[in-house]
Scaffold this motif. Sequence first.
Motif, PDB file in Angstrom:
ATOM      1  N   GLU A 131      -5.175 -13.110  -2.550  1.00 47.05           N
ATOM      2  CA  GLU A 131      -4.079 -12.146  -2.554  1.00 47.05           C
ATOM      3  C   GLU A 131      -4.423 -10.924  -3.401  1.00 47.05           C
ATOM      4  OE1 GLU A 131      -0.270 -13.786  -3.506  1.00 47.05           O
ATOM      5  OE2 GLU A 131      -0.513 -15.499  -2.166  1.00 47.05           O
ATOM      6  N   LEU A 132      -5.050 -11.148  -4.548  1.00 48.51           N
ATOM      7  CA  LEU A 132      -5.458 -10.032  -5.398  1.00 48.51           C
ATOM      8  C   LEU A 132      -6.477  -9.145  -4.695  1.00 48.51           C
ATOM      9  CD1 LEU A 132      -5.870 -11.608  -8.959  1.00 48.51           C
ATOM     10  CD2 LEU A 132      -4.251  -9.842  -8.281  1.00 48.51           C
ATOM     11  N   GLY A 133      -7.451  -9.783  -4.060  1.00 45.61           N
ATOM     12  CA  GLY A 133      -8.468  -9.023  -3.343  1.00 45.61           C
ATOM     13  C   GLY A 133      -7.881  -8.225  -2.196  1.00 45.61           C
ATOM     14  N   SER A 134      -6.957  -8.828  -1.471  1.00 43.66           N
ATOM     15  CA  SER A 134      -6.307  -8.127  -0.356  1.00 43.66           C
ATOM     16  C   SER A 134      -5.520  -6.917  -0.859  1.00 43.66           C
ATOM     17  CB  SER A 134      -5.374  -9.081   0.395  1.00 43.66           C
ATOM     18  OG  SER A 134      -6.100 -10.163   0.952  1.00 43.66           O
ATOM     19  N   ALA A 135      -4.846  -7.088  -1.998  1.00 44.93           N
ATOM     20  CA  ALA A 135      -4.102  -5.967  -2.579  1.00 44.93           C
ATOM     21  C   ALA A 135      -5.046  -4.850  -2.993  1.00 44.93           C
ATOM     22  CB  ALA A 135      -3.296  -6.444  -3.781  1.00 44.93           C
ATOM     23  N   ALA A 136      -6.202  -5.219  -3.538  1.00 42.07           N
ATOM     24  CA  ALA A 136      -7.190  -4.210  -3.942  1.00 42.07           C
ATOM     25  C   ALA A 136      -7.726  -3.454  -2.728  1.00 42.07           C
ATOM     26  CB  ALA A 136      -8.328  -4.876  -4.700  1.00 42.07           C
ATOM     27  N   VAL A 137      -7.893  -4.157  -1.606  1.00 41.21           N
ATOM     28  CA  VAL A 137      -8.332  -3.487  -0.378  1.00 41.21           C
ATOM     29  C   VAL A 137      -7.278  -2.474   0.066  1.00 41.21           C
ATOM     30  CG1 VAL A 137      -8.844  -3.785   2.077  1.00 41.21           C
ATOM     31  CG2 VAL A 137      -9.799  -5.388   0.411  1.00 41.21           C
ATOM     32  N   ARG A 138      -6.012  -2.899   0.042  1.00 36.61           N
ATOM     33  CA  ARG A 138      -4.929  -1.991   0.454  1.00 36.61           C
ATOM     34  C   ARG A 138      -4.870  -0.741  -0.421  1.00 36.61           C
ATOM     35  NH1 ARG A 138      -2.216  -6.979   0.940  1.00 36.61           N
ATOM     36  NH2 ARG A 138      -1.096  -6.649  -1.021  1.00 36.61           N
ATOM     37  N   LYS A 139      -5.226  -0.901  -1.686  1.00 38.77           N
ATOM     38  CA  LYS A 139      -5.204   0.232  -2.605  1.00 38.77           C
ATOM     39  C   LYS A 139      -6.512   1.025  -2.581  1.00 38.77           C
ATOM     40  CE  LYS A 139      -1.880  -1.796  -5.839  1.00 38.77           C
ATOM     41  NZ  LYS A 139      -0.891  -0.706  -5.712  1.00 38.77           N
ATOM     42  N   GLN A 140      -7.420   0.631  -1.683  1.00 37.69           N
ATOM     43  CA  GLN A 140      -8.710   1.312  -1.560  1.00 37.69           C
ATOM     44  C   GLN A 140      -9.487   1.278  -2.882  1.00 37.69           C
ATOM     45  OE1 GLN A 140     -10.015   3.094   1.387  1.00 37.69           O
ATOM     46  NE2 GLN A 140      -8.488   1.719   2.258  1.00 37.69           N
ATOM     47  N   ASN A 141      -9.376   0.172  -3.594  1.00 38.99           N
ATOM     48  CA  ASN A 141     -10.032   0.033  -4.887  1.00 38.99           C
ATOM     49  C   ASN A 141     -11.227  -0.907  -4.745  1.00 38.99           C
ATOM     50  OD1 ASN A 141     -10.730  -0.441  -7.608  1.00 38.99           O
ATOM     51  ND2 ASN A 141      -8.616  -0.176  -8.273  1.00 38.99           N
ATOM     52  N   GLU A 142     -12.351  -0.352  -4.312  1.00 37.06           N
ATOM     53  CA  GLU A 142     -13.524  -1.181  -4.017  1.00 37.06           C
ATOM     54  C   GLU A 142     -14.068  -1.925  -5.238  1.00 37.06           C
ATOM     55  OE1 GLU A 142     -17.619  -1.078  -1.378  1.00 37.06           O
ATOM     56  OE2 GLU A 142     -16.747   0.812  -2.052  1.00 37.06           O
ATOM     57  N   PRO A 143     -14.140  -1.310  -6.437  1.00 39.11           N
ATOM     58  CA  PRO A 143     -14.625  -2.073  -7.597  1.00 39.11           C
ATOM     59  C   PRO A 143     -13.799  -3.331  -7.867  1.00 39.11           C
ATOM     60  CG  PRO A 143     -14.634   0.271  -8.091  1.00 39.11           C
ATOM     61  CD  PRO A 143     -13.930   0.114  -6.780  1.00 39.11           C
TER      62      PRO A 143
END
Length: 303
Positions: free
Chosen positions: A204-216
């Motif tokens: 879930e955290l990784g998916s949220a980071a993808v949605r925020k375009q936060n690759e790091p």
Amino acid sequence: MSSVEERELAEVRMIEEGLRSVYDGDAEGVIEAFNGLRGFAINLVNLNITAEYELDAKALIIAMGDIGRETAERGMKTASIASALALGEVVVEAADRERESLALKALSVLGNLSLEFGRKNLDAAAKSAAESLGNVGKASSRKKMEIMTGLSEVYLMRLAMKAMEENLSETWDTALNYLGEIGVSSAEQGIEKDAVGAAILLEELGSAAVRKQNEPRVKSVIKTLGKLGRELFQMGSKNALVQTVWALETLRILAKEQEMENAVSAGKRELELLSTAGILDEEQNLEKIQEIKEFHRQILKRG
């Protein structure tokens, strides 16, 4: 005056002293008050619990949370850190003594306070809260307290989400690492639901980071999942490993859709290191994971 009345009066005075120190901007006074309140709370945890003692302990824990929120409101970094440490010690003591009702109350107060630190952009205090939550999760898993362990994971996930929103890098790293560690600890104790739960929340955290375009951030989640997966592989924790591989593949695909080449490469590398070809095709494993996901959704609601 009885000894119980004397103790209760001392508790009230310490609470008042803590609040007065906050209003005066006296960080040392607040820290001293938290040390005293922690001692009172731990003493109550270790008594033969009666209904009266339990109510007293819960009231004391709530008061500690109230003082902690006041320190956050005023941006008192060291005092806020002290509140997270004190509450964390109370939760761990309650878990060790298997006082689940008190442990749950203290965990709830600590978890909500951690989110307040995040909202106030207090990275050092939020990091300290993440450490306390992580220690609680690991202590709970050692006692095989599934609900406590699952709630610790949920609060860490929520805190990591807040850290990503507010760009609190230390809190993010700490919460992420502890999520993986709780997953490993749960697997070691044979608590399959919480080991799987850690992988679900990392996804879930990784998916949220993808949605925020936060690759790091996507890459850091992928690396944490990979580390968790390798530990699970060594222990033979098959269902948790299935969920971890599933999460890695999901994040790899999401990253590919967003053209995050570095994250895609990281996901592919972690999957190759796990050497789990074909594991996602085992129907029995997938059915078991769905059951555990439903259990974890119920935990998330209670959290």
